[in-house]
Design a protein around this motif. Sequence first.
Motif, PDB file in Angstrom:
ATOM      1  N   ARG A 165      -4.323   8.419  -1.665  1.00 36.41           N
ATOM      2  CA  ARG A 165      -3.377   7.329  -1.380  1.00 36.41           C
ATOM      3  C   ARG A 165      -4.101   6.010  -1.191  1.00 36.41           C
ATOM      4  NH1 ARG A 165       0.500   9.940  -3.462  1.00 36.41           N
ATOM      5  NH2 ARG A 165       0.838  11.949  -2.491  1.00 36.41           N
ATOM      6  N   ARG A 166      -3.531   4.950  -1.751  1.00 30.79           N
ATOM      7  CA  ARG A 166      -4.094   3.607  -1.541  1.00 30.79           C
ATOM      8  C   ARG A 166      -3.800   3.215  -0.094  1.00 30.79           C
ATOM      9  NH1 ARG A 166      -2.343  -1.743  -2.945  1.00 30.79           N
ATOM     10  NH2 ARG A 166      -4.227  -3.001  -2.930  1.00 30.79           N
ATOM     11  N   THR A 167      -4.885   3.035   0.660  1.00 28.15           N
ATOM     12  CA  THR A 167      -4.741   2.971   2.123  1.00 28.15           C
ATOM     13  C   THR A 167      -5.325   1.685   2.699  1.00 28.15           C
ATOM     14  OG1 THR A 167      -4.997   5.381   2.139  1.00 28.15           O
ATOM     15  CG2 THR A 167      -5.257   4.246   4.256  1.00 28.15           C
ATOM     16  N   TYR A 205       0.836  -1.201   0.000  1.00 33.73           N
ATOM     17  CA  TYR A 205       0.000   0.000   0.000  1.00 33.73           C
ATOM     18  C   TYR A 205       0.869   1.248   0.000  1.00 33.73           C
ATOM     19  CZ  TYR A 205      -4.084  -2.866   0.863  1.00 33.73           C
ATOM     20  OH  TYR A 205      -5.098  -3.777   0.720  1.00 33.73           O
ATOM     21  N   HIS A 228     -14.716   6.014   1.418  1.00 34.08           N
ATOM     22  CA  HIS A 228     -13.427   6.533   0.937  1.00 34.08           C
ATOM     23  C   HIS A 228     -12.550   5.429   0.355  1.00 34.08           C
ATOM     24  CE1 HIS A 228     -14.733   9.983   3.324  1.00 34.08           C
ATOM     25  NE2 HIS A 228     -13.930  10.682   2.545  1.00 34.08           N
ATOM     26  N   LYS A 229     -13.123   4.246   0.230  1.00 30.84           N
ATOM     27  CA  LYS A 229     -12.415   3.105  -0.376  1.00 30.84           C
ATOM     28  C   LYS A 229     -11.128   2.748   0.376  1.00 30.84           C
ATOM     29  CE  LYS A 229     -14.394   3.396  -4.982  1.00 30.84           C
ATOM     30  NZ  LYS A 229     -15.607   3.995  -4.486  1.00 30.84           N
ATOM     31  N   VAL A 230     -11.194   2.881   1.688  1.00 28.96           N
ATOM     32  CA  VAL A 230     -10.070   2.429   2.520  1.00 28.96           C
ATOM     33  C   VAL A 230     -10.222   0.916   2.707  1.00 28.96           C
ATOM     34  CG1 VAL A 230      -9.047   2.519   4.839  1.00 28.96           C
ATOM     35  CG2 VAL A 230      -9.907   4.622   3.763  1.00 28.96           C
ATOM     36  N   ASP A 231      -9.168   0.159   2.451  1.00 32.34           N
ATOM     37  CA  ASP A 231      -9.208  -1.277   2.739  1.00 32.34           C
ATOM     38  C   ASP A 231      -9.073  -1.466   4.247  1.00 32.34           C
ATOM     39  OD1 ASP A 231      -9.407  -1.787   0.091  1.00 32.34           O
ATOM     40  OD2 ASP A 231      -7.385  -2.615  -0.165  1.00 32.34           O
ATOM     41  N   SER A 267      -5.853  10.090   4.466  1.00 36.77           N
ATOM     42  CA  SER A 267      -4.948   9.494   3.484  1.00 36.77           C
ATOM     43  C   SER A 267      -5.691   9.180   2.178  1.00 36.77           C
ATOM     44  CB  SER A 267      -4.329   8.217   4.086  1.00 36.77           C
ATOM     45  OG  SER A 267      -3.763   7.423   3.083  1.00 36.77           O
ATOM     46  N   ALA A 268      -6.859   8.557   2.326  1.00 36.88           N
ATOM     47  CA  ALA A 268      -7.635   8.199   1.134  1.00 36.88           C
ATOM     48  C   ALA A 268      -8.073   9.449   0.376  1.00 36.88           C
ATOM     49  CB  ALA A 268      -8.843   7.357   1.534  1.00 36.88           C
ATOM     50  N   ARG A 269      -8.436  10.501   1.126  1.00 40.31           N
ATOM     51  CA  ARG A 269      -8.847  11.752   0.481  1.00 40.31           C
ATOM     52  C   ARG A 269      -7.693  12.370  -0.296  1.00 40.31           C
ATOM     53  NH1 ARG A 269     -12.616  14.824   4.925  1.00 40.31           N
ATOM     54  NH2 ARG A 269     -14.417  13.475   4.642  1.00 40.31           N
TER      55      ARG A 269
END
Length: 310
Positions: A53-55, A30, A139-142, A48-50
Amino acid sequence: MIARQRSGKPKLRPKSIEEPARQIPLYGEYEVVVLGGGPAGIAAAVASARAGRRTLLIERYGFLGGMGTAAGVTNFCGLHANVHGEMHRVVQGIASDLLDRIDRLDGLNAPHLILGKILAQAYDTAAYKIAADDLLAAHKVDILFHALGAGVAMHDATRINALMVETRAGRQAVRADVFIDCSGDGDLAAWTGARFEVGDNAGSMLYPSMMFRLNGIDPEKAGDAWRTIPALMEQAEASGTHHFPRKAAIVRPQRSQISTASSPTISRVARSRAAARLSRPLNSCARCRDLKNPTSSTCRRNSASAKPGA
Ligand SMILES: Cc1cc2nc3c(=O)[nH]c(=O)nc-3n(C[C@H](O)[C@H](O)[C@H](O)COP(=O)(O)OP(=O)(O)OC[C@H]3O[C@@H](n4cnc5c(N)ncnc54)[C@H](O)[C@@H]3O)c2cc1C
């Protein structure tokens, strides 16, 4: 059972064992990895996602919120401040996004004064968990739940190569350009060899609070308990039966009538209203949780004799 040598003398067991070197599967790579899903981790991951960044957020429990949910804290302090004699909400941003989501789930109370001087905002922990999931998903955070950060492999003295996590699938490694320590205890920073201090350097740390829940409370009568509980604690200490490091109580209303909590230093009281949506099974009577009679005419609380808000 104590192992004995042939001579009959107790056999000293070694204090450590050597773990064989092994290859650790790589869970993922990541741009940003956040360790810990409490308020700090939620805010860090969303920020971070905003920023594009791939988080990945890693959390040892199966839900977000940190001590706010896991330890039953159930209210936000510090969002408001006394500005020239008037209380104002001074923390906004991602906190507002989270609170709005909790509110939409009917899980947020209006701010209330605690200890006569601090504005706090109580919430339903189930709503907080769902709202935080929703915020991170939006926010598409994993998210990697049930994963305990357990150590690091370093590139060199100052750069982390990978974070090791213990999961149900065994030990795995996660790589990232940036790691953010939101473990609440500075675990990740400590593993890297960063310097740290504990407590006040005199051996003292924040005293613990005992958290517990009370159901079926009359909020009107309980409202002043933050004054009477300390007085009772003083009495108990004077009589020699108990000793408390702090003689204070925080009593606060909960949205859910069936979900309330309290402690000698922190306590909560159910708000007078029908059971919150989140706290009762769907298809149950909103007032008495009767599963068989969702719109129950037999509901005790719907009957004329039922005391409002009891
Ligand atoms: C009893 C008590 C009462 C409090 N009362 C209030 C109050 O009334 N109002 C208020 O606003 N604040 C209160 N606080 C303080 C508040 O809880 C903290 O300020 C807040 O939780 C700090 O957030 P955080 O995200 O930094 O850490 P935490 O909330 O501690 O979150 C850390 C997260 O990281 C996870 N984690 C830790 N180590 C690892 C690891 N190795 N691997 C994976 N995951 C890990 C934990 O499971 C947790 O989810 C209270 C705290 C306590 C304990």
